[in-house]
Design a protein around this motif. Structure first.
Motif, short mmCIF file in Angstrom:
data_model
loop_
_atom_site.label_atom_id
_atom_site.label_comp_id
_atom_site.label_asym_id
_atom_site.label_seq_id
_atom_site.Cartn_x
_atom_site.Cartn_y
_atom_site.Cartn_z
N THR A 58 0.90 -0.98 -0.02
CA THR A 58 -0.11 0.05 -0.02
C THR A 58 0.95 1.31 0.02
OG1 THR A 58 -1.87 -1.06 1.17
CG2 THR A 58 -1.83 1.23 0.86
N TYR A 113 1.16 4.35 -2.89
CA TYR A 113 1.00 5.83 -2.55
C TYR A 113 2.31 6.42 -3.01
CZ TYR A 113 1.25 9.91 0.21
OH TYR A 113 1.35 11.45 0.80
N ARG A 123 2.33 9.37 -5.74
CA ARG A 123 2.90 10.53 -5.32
C ARG A 123 3.76 11.03 -6.37
NH1 ARG A 123 2.42 13.81 -1.03
NH2 ARG A 123 4.41 15.26 -0.67
N GLY A 146 -2.96 2.00 -2.59
CA GLY A 146 -2.07 2.97 -2.16
C GLY A 146 -2.28 4.21 -3.06
N LEU A 204 -5.00 6.49 -2.05
CA LEU A 204 -4.61 7.47 -0.74
C LEU A 204 -4.01 8.83 -1.13
CD1 LEU A 204 -3.10 4.89 1.61
CD2 LEU A 204 -5.30 5.84 1.84
N HIS A 205 -3.29 8.89 -2.06
CA HIS A 205 -2.61 9.89 -2.80
C HIS A 205 -3.69 10.96 -3.55
CE1 HIS A 205 0.25 12.78 -4.52
NE2 HIS A 205 -0.17 12.52 -5.70
N ARG A 260 -6.57 11.28 -2.96
CA ARG A 260 -8.08 11.31 -1.97
C ARG A 260 -8.31 12.75 -2.39
NH1 ARG A 260 -8.28 10.26 4.37
NH2 ARG A 260 -10.14 11.02 4.60
#
Length: 323
Positions: free
Chosen positions: A15, A19, A23, A212, A215-216, A218
């Protein structure tokens, strides 16, 4: 505790890699959607076909599975109900709410935890079959009927969509094909079986990478979701995590202990597996049906963290029964 850390480490690492990749923009802006489609339409069907075709579907007809199924049904049902009552969600989003409340991460986390703590993963194999053959079709049917393609259709159209669901949905189709192969006692050619196994092995790591990535990317709080809502937010995550990591194992304990009188080792296995966190499949399903992915993503991540404590507590409280 070290055994649990060993089991959880790959989930956190993959995960985190997802991310970092998101990113850094290494895979481009459409990576999350592409990887999600790959998992849902290609890798996961291959994994389920391989799993089901080599298993015995009658294996989960035992008292331990009754206790686990009771916890799953009540947790999923309550998650489905409360997602609508408390947060005003539609049928499809409520189905995801039910899934993150009671659908356990049985494959990539359940197996290592069972091996490390119980010394045997045979019960996890039964759980995988139960979820694939019984729980997933119900969830996918609710998702299909609750999205734009199914909403507003007439009675005959709804019936037609339900009847054609196995053909249109790769998850159900792969599971049914695997069930047919298992029931007929067929043995696949080695090249075909190995290809399916190899392809299926990409499902879990790719799903975690996609998780993952999400999550970036979001969305900000209050940002419109794919279905036009604002999402249940933190309250929905807390509710789902509480149902998944506390309510479900407690129900499994109540049914397996006082009601069915399971022996200590079996009761430990039921409660431990019921305390597993929510499966990342919920995030993939929500993504592929165009739903708000924030709620399932946050619930999967949060329940994975919280379950470290609940799994440890269950092992400590019930471990003496297995000695």
């Amino acid at each position: 505790m070290s055994a649990l850390l060993t089991a959880f480490a790959p989930i956190w690492m993959l995960t985190a890699i997802g991310y970092a990749v998101g990113r850094g923009g290494l895979l481009g802006p459409g990576a999350e959607a592409v990887l999600g489609r790959f998992v849902f339409h290609v890798a996961m069907p291959a994994a389920l076909f391989t799993m089901v075709s080599g298993a015995r579907p009658g294996a989960f007809a035992n008292p331990s599975m009754v206790a686990f199924a009771a916890g799953t049904a009540l947790a999923c049902g309550l998650g489905f109900l409360l997602s609508g009552r408390l947060f005003g969600r539609g049928t499809a989003d409520r189905a995801i709410g039910g899934m993150v409340s009671g659908y356990v991460n049985s494959a990539n986390l359940g197996i290592p935890v069972a091996v490390q703590v119980l010394g045997d993963a045979s019960f996890v194999a039964q759980i995988i079959l139960f979820q694939v053959l019984l729980v997933s079709p119900v969830i996918l049917t609710l998702l299909d009927s609750g999205t734009e393609s199914g909403a507003g259709a007439g009675g005959s159209a709804v019936l037609r969509r339900m009847l054609t669901m196995p053909v249109r949905n790769p998850i159900i189709l792969a599971s049914l094909l695997g069930l047919a192969v298992s029931a007929l006692g067929l043995r696949l050619p080695h090249a075909l079986a190995h290809s399916c196994e190899l392809l299926g092995s990409a499902a879990v790591p790719t799903a975690l990478i996609a998780l993952g990535l999400s999550l970036h990317t979001r969305p900000a709080d209050g940002e419109a979701t794919p279905t036009g809502g604002s999402g249940p937010g933190r309250a929905g995550t807390v509710l789902a995590v509480a149902l998944k990591t506390v309510f479900q194992p407690l129900i499994a304990f109540a049914v397996g202990g006082p009601l069915l009188g399971l022996p200590g080792p079996q009761l430990l296995a039921v409660v431990l597996c019921s305390a597993l966190p929510a499966a990342q499949n919920a995030f993939i399903y929500a993504q592929q049906y165009g739903l708000d992915t924030r709620a399932p993503r946050d619930a999967v991540v949060a329940s994975t963290v919280v379950s470290m404590a609940t799994l440890s507590l269950a092992t400590w409280a019930l471990g003496t029964f297995g000695t």
